[in-house]
Every structure is written in structure tokens, then in C-alpha cells.
Design a protein around this motif. Structure first.
Motif, PDB file in Angstrom:
ATOM      1  N   GLU A   1       6.353  -5.348  -9.585  1.00 42.00           N
ATOM      2  CA  GLU A   1       4.997  -4.965  -9.994  1.00 42.00           C
ATOM      3  C   GLU A   1       3.777  -6.178  -9.367  1.00 42.00           C
ATOM      4  O   GLU A   1       2.906  -5.725  -8.848  1.00 42.00           O
ATOM      5  CB  GLU A   1       4.599  -4.761 -11.491  1.00 42.00           C
ATOM      6  CG  GLU A   1       4.851  -3.496 -12.054  1.00 42.00           C
ATOM      7  CD  GLU A   1       4.607  -3.462 -13.484  1.00 42.00           C
ATOM      8  OE1 GLU A   1       4.126  -4.298 -14.126  1.00 42.00           O
ATOM      9  OE2 GLU A   1       5.803  -2.599 -14.136  1.00 42.00           O
TER      10      GLU A   1
ATOM     11  N   ASP B   1       3.696  -5.827  -5.698  1.00 41.22           N
ATOM     12  CA  ASP B   1       3.073  -4.536  -5.293  1.00 41.22           C
ATOM     13  C   ASP B   1       1.504  -4.883  -5.462  1.00 41.22           C
ATOM     14  O   ASP B   1       0.573  -4.399  -4.553  1.00 41.22           O
ATOM     15  CB  ASP B   1       3.524  -3.376  -6.452  1.00 41.22           C
ATOM     16  CG  ASP B   1       2.923  -2.051  -6.140  1.00 41.22           C
ATOM     17  OD1 ASP B   1       1.902  -1.704  -5.737  1.00 41.22           O
ATOM     18  OD2 ASP B   1       3.581  -1.178  -6.322  1.00 41.22           O
TER      19      ASP B   1
ATOM     20  N   ASN C   1       5.569   1.634  -0.572  1.00 43.03           N
ATOM     21  CA  ASN C   1       5.602   2.171  -1.604  1.00 43.03           C
ATOM     22  C   ASN C   1       6.848   3.233  -1.560  1.00 43.03           C
ATOM     23  O   ASN C   1       7.425   3.646  -2.412  1.00 43.03           O
ATOM     24  CB  ASN C   1       4.519   2.840  -1.781  1.00 43.03           C
ATOM     25  CG  ASN C   1       3.285   2.105  -2.392  1.00 43.03           C
ATOM     26  OD1 ASN C   1       3.612   1.830  -3.770  1.00 43.03           O
ATOM     27  ND2 ASN C   1       2.329   1.668  -1.961  1.00 43.03           N
TER      28      ASN C   1
ATOM     29  N   ARG D   1       9.207   1.383  -3.617  1.00 39.35           N
ATOM     30  CA  ARG D   1       8.833   1.620  -4.691  1.00 39.35           C
ATOM     31  C   ARG D   1       9.262   2.820  -5.443  1.00 39.35           C
ATOM     32  O   ARG D   1       9.526   2.830  -6.671  1.00 39.35           O
ATOM     33  CB  ARG D   1       7.256   1.288  -4.899  1.00 39.35           C
ATOM     34  CG  ARG D   1       6.834  -0.053  -4.607  1.00 39.35           C
ATOM     35  CD  ARG D   1       6.995  -1.077  -5.524  1.00 39.35           C
ATOM     36  NE  ARG D   1       6.404  -1.112  -6.711  1.00 39.35           N
ATOM     37  CZ  ARG D   1       6.506  -1.352  -8.033  1.00 39.35           C
ATOM     38  NH1 ARG D   1       8.041  -1.855  -7.959  1.00 39.35           N
ATOM     39  NH2 ARG D   1       5.870  -1.091  -9.071  1.00 39.35           N
TER      40      ARG D   1
END
Lengths: 356, 356
Positions: free
Chosen positions: A165, A168, B145, B148
Motif C-alpha cells: 500500500e 502504491d 496496478n 496489485r
């Protein structure tokens, strides 16, 4: 700790991060052989673009990690290496966007591949395009693998999820900042001071300071409150760093910064210093010179003298000092161990020392 | 299954992947608001570049997943969406490398941002540069992503680790293929058939067929042998697809492919068809026309007739047929459930039907 002890700790940490990166690139190059020699060379070029850096972000990770009593140096080195690779990805792609072919005097990925092409007799526009293309690919590989290194840190599930996270958030903010920076360079208007600070915070401060410090703290099992304080410190000190960088780009010495101090002025780089200058009554004196591609040294000296006499330099220095003090205030809480504070405070002092 | 049932299964799967992507982009856009309206727009532009696709890679994931008896459709949809986002990242950056501003007739990320800039009165070279810069950033976000989304699939630790390895292989191969493709376009030499196939395999077949099929199988808990067979099928059928794509780029109809059938010839695209043609005695008849930027329709027809009469078309079709048959052979093992084979075989038949 004495200065000497700090130095020893710092080089030990750097060696650990270097070892992780060495291993990572060895594996990648080995794996690349079955895809051909050219692909191995791309990995070598990417690797050489990570060597010799100050390992600044890994140092932030490891300082926080040690500061909260973390004992698994290997895990911290992996997380540090992940941030280093993220940094590499971002600067490689930033250079693509800026069409820059060198960084700190040496060819970057685009430059290396452009040079290979010109040596092979390929004319300049096509050679440059080839260089940029290789850099797009290399940046993708670095970016993707920054996340992969988090996975290899051996952190527990919960910690790993938090670290991902944080990574990210680092990319999310940096992309937002890069987009604002692209907008700055597309228009001829000089942005306002506030907008430059916002851009620098998103583009660089978050992923270079705030996130690495938080990642180190999370990995060491620090409380959420502590992670929060450290993040705030990182954000403020990160902005201060960017502002000091802007100042050094004009007033620093080449010995100090490793780059020319006329480049930013020739480029007309949108910095806090210049953004503030546009609001002063002296701006018309230098407006035609800032961003002049063939600016000479006398003209640069004249710009500097106007930035001094108009108070722009003093204002910008004051701003850096203010952000630094705000940063330090976040450390003055019982959530932050005294030893960690003792290691981070010199960072701030050192920073301000560079503009004195 | 009947054709109708297959169609129903297929649209149900697509709806599940669309739902995951919808949710992902909603969250991202929401989060982007605190970084400013321009950043929200970047996310919107990226999203619109994923809408309307055939969801080909997610379909591969889900076909394999269902075929091995997987029952968690949500997890499979996440993994499918991850491959869709990887695909988006790769085409957005491929367009950066090719300096393309549209894809299938609509503006891509670069094109959308170029158009916003020209509408704001920014002249073309700078507007194009802004478009390309935005696309570099958007591609980075999609790439990051994609990994992710694997994390959000809720897969167990062991499975997640395998899925990440497969995604890693997908990017590793694609980057290698893109690099070879960049080299092709930099030199004036036309590469050999073998080299074009290698490039197409690395650049597209691995991440579009081999890896999504393997990922679906792994997620469903298939044996390593089964994952292996399916991967081999994917690799061969993926190459066949690329070869058919090369053929359709010259001999297809616009209705069939959704793009002009003169573009590849004007560009002088290095395809299997053209690579083979250079080895024939008829090549000198068309050499000066292939890659002519202002090629007209009569000239294009002449190239087509020479590619026909010299046997280039027949050779290339034969090659596609051969790869398809090799692919099908990998399915004829007890490791592959009959129902899965029954769903994959029509894929091959459909493929060959397009060149008949």
C-alpha cells in the motif's frame, strides 16, 4: 552516535542494499540470456543506472527500521532496494518525458542506447528515438520489479500488504506530480509558489521521504501513530529538500551539486525560487533571460544578483527553513524513539547547512 | 456446449471482469480527486482505453480456470482483470514507442492528451509531446496496478506467489520482444522469418496466451503437468494468432479487422509475410513499394498480387496452420480435461477460419 559511527552504520546499510540489488540484477541478466544478448545488455544498462547513486531512499527505509528496533537487516535491505528500483523507474521515465539523454554528466538509459545506435551509423533523430524506446522498456522493468522486491523481503502477510500500500501511494503521488510537471512545461505561464510546492511534494517528496520512512517503520512493527508522525516528518523535510535543490540549482557550486548551476536557468525550470520571483517588481529585469537557451555566464550572474537584491533568495531560504522546522516538530513526540530522532535531526541540520 | 451456451458463458465472464475493472477505476478516480481534477482525468482516460476491448486475456484466464473446475469466479475475474491491465499498460507504452496517437480508429492516451492540448491552442510538436508524456505516466499506473490486482484476488499465499511469477514472466518476455521490435524498426534490413516469429512470441504471444492460460490453471489448482501443457498450447496458438494478424493486416477486410489494410504496407511493418517475401525472387518487384508512406490502393493491390503469385501468402498461411496444429497436439493429453479441450479447439478452428 558520533559522526564516525553514523558513517559506519550508513555504509553498512548501503552495502546491504547493494547486495540485494546485485543479486536481483544477476538473476535478471541470467534469465535474460535465453531472450538474446541484446536483452542482457538492456538489463546491464538498467543496472548501471542504479549503481553509484546515494541510495538515499534505502537509507530512509533502514534508518526508520533500525530506529524502531528492527533486527532483520536483510528484510529492510529488500524494502530499501524496492524503493531504489522505484526511484530508478521514475527517473528513467522522467528522462523519457524530458527527452534528456544524460543524468549527472553520464549517459542515462536513453543516452546509452542513442550512443549505441549512432556508433552503428544510425542518424540522430532515429538514434534518439531508439534510445527513448529502450528507456520506456527499461523503466517498465524497474517499476514492475520494485513491487516484486517487496514480495521477496520475507515480511509477514499483514506487513507485506501494508508495504505494498505504501509503495502504491508512492507511485500514485509521483504520477500525479509528474502530470502537473508536464503541464508546467507545456504552458508559458510560470506557476504560483503554492503550485510548485504541490508538484514537488507529489512528484518527489512522497516517494523519496514520506513513504520510505513509513515503510521502514511498518516493517519494524512501529505503531500507526509513530508511522504517521514519521510520514509527516518525511513529507515536510522532503519539500524542504526540493526547495533547497531549487536554490542549489541556481546558487550552488558545481562541486556541491555535481551539475552545472546554469542548466536550470537556461531551461527556465519552474522552481519555487522562480515562481516567487515572478511576483516581485524586479521580475521584468530578468524575465527575458530566464529560460534563454544560450544564456551566458554574465547573464546568469545578473539573474542571480537580481534574485538576491529582490529578496527572492532570502524568501526561498526562509521557506526551506520553515518546512524543515515543521518537519522537526513532528519528531518531538514520545512515539518517535530518541535514538531515531537523534539520527534524523542531523539530516535537517545538514540540509540547512547547504544553503547557508 | 452449444455455440449459444459458449456465448452466454463468455459474456458472463466478461461482465465479471468488467465489474472488477469498474470497481478498480472507481476507487482510483476517487482517490485521485485529492490530487486535482487533471489527475482524475488521466485515470478516466486510462479507463476509457480499457473499455470496449475484447477482454481476450481475461477470457483465457477464465476459460482455463473453469476448465480445471475452479469455482471462485470473483478470484478468476481479478486475475483476468490483472492481465487486461497489463495489456493496457503494454499497448499504451507500445504506442509511445511507435509515436501512434490512435488505436483502432479512436484516440489513445497520447492522442486524447494531444487533442486536449491542441484545443487549448498549444502547437502540434508540443501538444504531441504532452500527449506522449501523459501516456508514459498512464502506462506506468496500469503496469503497477496489474500486479496489485493479483494481490486483491484473495488467492492463497502459494498460489499468489505462482501467479506473480507468471505475471513476471509475461512482462519479462514482452519487454524482450518489444526491444527486438524496436531494433527491427531502427534498421533498414528486413529480418528473417525466424526472428519475426521470435519477436512476436516474446512481445505478444507469451503475455496474451501462454501466461493467462497458465494463471487460470494455477488458480484452479491444476497440476504442474497440466499447467505446462496449457502453456505450450498457449505459446503455439499465440504465434499462430500473430501470423494470422500479419496476414489480415494485408489481405483482411476492414470490416473484419477494424483497421485499414493498407497501414501495415505503408508502414513497411516487419511481418512474417514480408520477411518471407524478401527471400523470394519476386521481392525486387515490390521492394520499393513496401514501406512507401503514400502508397496508393493500386500499388497496394499490386503488392498483394505479387505476394499471392510468389507463394508468400500460401507459405504464411501454411505456417499459421502448422502452429495451430502443434498447439492442438498439446491439448491431446489426459492432463487437460475434455471440457476444456472442447472449449479451446473452436478457438483454433475460428483462427484458421479467418484466413480461409
Amino acid at each position: 552516535m558520533t559522526g564516525h559511527e553514523l558513517e559506519t552504520v550508513s555504509s553498512k546499510r548501503q552495502a546491504q542494499v547493494d547486495a540485494v540489488l546485485d543479486r536481483f540484477f544477476s538473476l535478471a541478466k541470467n534469465r535474460a540470456t535465453s531472450f538474446g544478448a541484446d536483452y542482457v545488455r538492456l538489463w546491464e544498462t538498467l543496472e548501471s543506472n542504479t549503481v553509484g547513486g546515494k541510495r538515499f531512499r534505502p537509507r530512509m527505509v533502514m534508518t526508520a527500521y533500525d530506529g524502531f528496533g528492527g533486527t532483520d537487516a536483510e528484510a529492510a535491505a529488500y524494502v530499501g532496494a524496492a524503493f531504489e528500483l522505484l526511484h530508478t523507474a521514475l527517473i528513467v521515465h522522467d528522462d523519457v518525458i524530458d527527452r534528456d539523454f544524460s543524468r549527472r554528466g553520464a549517459p542515462n538509459v536513453s543516452g546509452s542506447y542513442r550512443d549505441i545506435a549512432t556508433t552503428a551509423g544510425i542518424p540522430i533523430p532515429r538514434a534518439e528515438h531508439r534510445g527513448i524506446s529502450a528507456a520506456v522498456i527499461a523503466g517498465d522493468l524497474a517499476l514492475f520489479n520494485s513491487l516484486r522486491l517487496i514480495d521477496r523481503s520475507g515480511a509477514s502477510d499483514t506487513v507485506r500488504a501494508r508495504l505494498l500500500e505504501i509503495m502504491d501511494e508512492a507511485l500514485f503521488a509521483s504520477a500525479a506530480g509528474e502530470l502537473i510537471d508536464v503541464d508546467f512545461s507545456t504552458t508559458t505561464d510560470v506557476p504560483r509558489v503554492h503550485d510548485v510546492i504541490t508538484m514537488e511534494r507529489f512528484k518527489t517528496a512522497v516517494y523519496s521521504f514520506e513513504c520510505p520512512l513509513q515503510a521502514g517503520a511498518v516493517l519494524a512493527g512501529a505503531s500507526e501513530d509513530a508511522v504517521d508522525c514519521l510520514g509527516r516528518f518525511g513529507r515536510e523535510i522532503g519539500i524542504a529538500y526540493q526547495i533547497v535543490d531549487d536554490l542549489l540549482g541556481v546558487f550552488g557550486s558545481e562541486a556541491q551539486t555535481g551539475k552545472t548551476t546554469i542548466g536550470d536557468l537556461r531551461e527556465g525550470k519552474r522552481t519555487v525560487l522562480i515562481a516567487y520571483a515572478t511576483s516581485t517588481k524586479e521580475w521584468p529585469l530578468i524575465e527575458h533571460l530566464v529560460g534563454k537557451p544560450d544564456l551566458n555566464h554574465d547573464e546568469a550572474d545578473y539573474i542571480r544578483s537580481v534574485l538576491e537584491s529582490s529578496g527572492c533568495r532570502a524568501f526561498t531560504e526562509g521557506l526551506a527553513r520553515n518546512y524543515t522546522n515543521e518537519a522537526l516538530a513532528h519528531l518531538r513526540t514520545t512515539d518517535i524513539p530518541a535514538a531515531l530522532r537523534a539520527e534524523l535531526e542531523p539530516l535537517a541540520a545538514d540540509l540547512l547547512g547547504r544553503i547557508k
